[in-house]
Scaffold this active site. Structure first.
Site, mmCIF file in Angstrom:
data_model
loop_
_atom_site.group_PDB
_atom_site.id
_atom_site.type_symbol
_atom_site.label_atom_id
_atom_site.label_comp_id
_atom_site.label_asym_id
_atom_site.label_seq_id
_atom_site.Cartn_x
_atom_site.Cartn_y
_atom_site.Cartn_z
ATOM 1 N N CYS A 1 1.036 -0.852 0.031
ATOM 2 C CA CYS A 1 0.296 -0.016 0.243
ATOM 3 C C CYS A 1 1.042 1.694 -0.085
ATOM 4 O O CYS A 1 1.861 0.758 -0.607
ATOM 5 C CB CYS A 1 -0.875 -0.103 1.364
ATOM 6 S SG CYS A 1 0.028 -0.096 2.932
ATOM 7 N N MET A 2 0.272 2.167 0.649
ATOM 8 C CA MET A 2 1.525 2.956 0.118
ATOM 9 C C MET A 2 2.809 3.764 1.396
ATOM 10 O O MET A 2 3.447 3.934 0.675
ATOM 11 C CB MET A 2 0.711 5.099 1.375
ATOM 12 C CG MET A 2 1.068 5.938 -0.010
ATOM 13 S SD MET A 2 0.456 5.963 -1.142
ATOM 14 C CE MET A 2 0.830 8.393 -1.376
#
Length: 607
Positions: free
Chosen positions: A26-27
């Site tokens: 993810c980020m």
């Protein structure tokens, strides 16, 4: 630790690639699904250059930071395991800071530039010492090896810059190659400097070793490529988009940028010749200041005929000493970065750039490895080159040959005065760099690109508003250990009561994660933020999310930048808390969490 080495250690300590069932990111974190979590060594992982290890929800999560994509790609090379949520990371914007884009384009080729510069320096030393003849075959072959990266720079840079601009890098390389192709280069001598393209005049120039013409050409290619893809049906694009791109970009480059190089360079050389006759001191000061940018633009080649003509007709030239001052300033800049930096990679790069600049006056490694990355150092070098240039004018220093570097100081007249002027350029730039530091334009080991490195410029109070309407909660109350612990930075959470996502401050969108659950923002005052929508919502793969902005878009505080069907997200079993995190918290004197009374009140204040 490099991304590759970190990836190797991570794979080793999660039980090897055989223990990986799937991997996404993810980020900020790698999300492993392991076949047997007991095989993973959490204690060993936490000793690595990571932020945190989190276990939960059937995933083994390793928090890397906002540069997770780089590590993810290295892990994929080792494991071969990838899931649909991968990809992602930062999308390269076309606008904003061209200086940083150019720097990133040079990063992959810096080793070749440094190696070639060192080889050039070695060859000059061997010839000066009498250990090698400049007419020998050995010298010719090694000279070819040392010159190749510079001569073919338009091709190499076309590929790397095209990659950065998200167009086909090989078409970009072909555009650069067209500028050096023999059918074109033969025109330089056969056509007398001019030709035409479909009756449009073309002013010819030598593009070898140039930088900005190919960069401008690829920027043109980006626009043409996008336009063609909009108007040509998908089934025909593979054939006609490359063909039409080459047909349009190459002629435009030769028609537009050729005259720019020729006329601008000629104007500079003529202006300097006249100015030297009227006021040598002032002229050398001015050229000392603009000398390095002139080289960076490739316009210095227009001065070479003037210098050679002076040497051949009078036996001396009064501009070349100032040209050499730019090289010594570059050497001082590189050595200053070497002693100031604590980064081993940067130390290696800067010292490798220092050696050829100091010994032989070869500055390409300094320009591409230092000046394109650290703009503050460039200003130091330009300023001290101007001071040294003024001394060259005052002392009436002249050159008797073209070579540079410490070995040929005795060939300048008067030699002592020349040594003093060059010492001023070298020592002055070194001291400025060492005492006042350098401004980083690149990606640090654990910070995102664009991070502000000079906290002193942010010594004012700036505020941010909530990214969603609802109840503001402390970050420590968020049901995710990575966020609640403050590992990624200070921030707040919002339990939303409506579906809109709002920009918390004026700035630029840095990235939008492919699954739309996270948005990276850089504010006008230097804060790097992540709006993270929900917890573990990466697993929804963008379902129920709509984002109205993309990387590179400018945004204003309060602007609606997205819409999320939070009721459906909640029905799917996910926490809907929206988090606003200041990821470069340590770059500010203080990050205060506010207690707002209304939606429009500030929730975070940075000092």
């Amino acid at each position: 630790m490099s991304d590759k080495n970190l990836a190797e250690k991570i794979v080793e300590n999660i039980g090897g690639k055989e223990n990986v069932q799937s991997l996404t990111h993810c980020m900020t974190r790698l999300r492993f699904v392991l076949k047997n979590e007991e095989k993973a060594d959490k204690e060993a992982l936490e000793k690595l250059d990571i932020m945190q290890v989190v276990r939960g929800g059937g995933q083994y999560q390793i928090v890397i930071g906002t540069n997770v994509k780089d590590v993810y790609e290295e892990v994929i090379k080792l494991t071969g395991e990838e899931d649909g949520a991968g990809g992602g990371g930062k999308e390269q914007k076309l606008s904003a800071k061209i200086f940083n884009v150019i720097s990133g384009s040079f990063t992959p080729i810096i080793p070749a530039i440094l190696g070639s510069g060192m080889l050039k320096a070695l060859l000059q030393i061997l010839v000066a010492a009498g250990a090698m003849q400049s007419t020998s075959g050995t010298y010719a072959i090694l000279t070819a090896a040392s010159n190749a990266v510079f001569y073919f720079l338009p091709i190499i840079l076309g590929i790397t810059f095209g990659t950065r601009m998200n167009v086909n890098p090989y078409i970009s390389g072909v555009i650069g190659a067209a500028l050096l192709e023999p059918n074109y280069t033969r025109l330089l001598t056969a056509a007398g400097g001019k030709t035409d393209f479909m009756h449009i005049p073309v002013v010819l120039m030598d593009y070898s070793s140039t930088v900005f013409p190919v960069i401008l050409a690829i920027c043109t290619y980006v626009l043409i490529d996008r336009l063609l893809k909009k108007i040509i049906p998908g089934v025909f694009q593979v054939l006609f988009v490359p063909m039409l791109s080459l047909m349009l970009v190459v002629p435009i480059t030769l028609i537009v940028f050729g005259p720019f190089g020729i006329y601008t360079g000629t104007f500079i050389s003529n202006a300097l010749t006249i100015a030297l006759g009227k006021n040598a001191v002032l002229t050398n000061i001015v050229f000392g200041f603009i000398g390095i940018p002139t080289v960076m633009l490739g316009l210095h080649w227009a001065l070479i005929p003037v210098i050679i003509n002076n040497l051949s007709t009078t036996g001396q030239d009064f501009l070349l000493p100032t040209v050499q001052a730019t090289a010594y300033a570059g050497a001082g800049a590189a050595l200053g970065v070497f002693f100031k930096s604590k980064d081993l990679k940067l130390k290696e790069l800067s010292f490798s750039a220092f050696v050829p600049a100091f010994l032989t006056g070869i500055t390409e490694p300094v320009i591409y490895g230092i000046f394109f990355k650290f703009r503050r150092v460039l200003i130091y070098a330009m300023s001290m080159s101007a001071v040294a240039g003024g001394l060259c004018g005052i002392f009436h220093i002249s050159a008797s040959q073209l070579a540079g570097g410490i070995m040929v100081i005795p060939s300048y007249t008067p030699a002592v005065s020349f040594a003093i002027a060059m010492t001023v350029a070298f020592a002055g730039t070194f001291l400025l760099t060492y005492l006042f530091g350098y401004e980083s334009a690149g990606k640090s080991a654990r910070k995102p690109a664009g991070t502000v490195s000079s906290p002193e410029i942010l010594a004012v109070e700036k505020t941010m508003t909530a990214p969603a309407k609802g109840t503001v909660v402390k970050l420590s109350q968020v049901a995710d250990e990575v966020f609640s612990s403050g590992t990624l930075g200070k921030g707040i959470g919002v339990i939303p009561i409506s579906d809109e996502i709002f920009a918390p401050a004026d700035g630029v969108v840095v990235s939008v994660f492919p699954t739309k659950h996270a948005i990276g923002i850089r504010t006008e005052f230097g804060a790097e933020m992540i709006i993270h929508i929900g917890i573990n919502t990466v697993e929804l793969d963008g379902k129920y999310f709509e984002i109205f902005v993309q990387a590179g878009d400018k945004i204003t505080s309060g602007q609606v930048i997205g819409n999320v069907e939070f009721d459906k997200v909640k029905e799917a079993g996910y926490d809907t808390t929206v988090m606003l995190i200041v990821t470069n918290t340590d770059h500010f004197h203080e990050v205060k969490i506010m207690e707002p009374d209304t939606f429009k009140d500030p929730v975070i204040q940075v000092v």
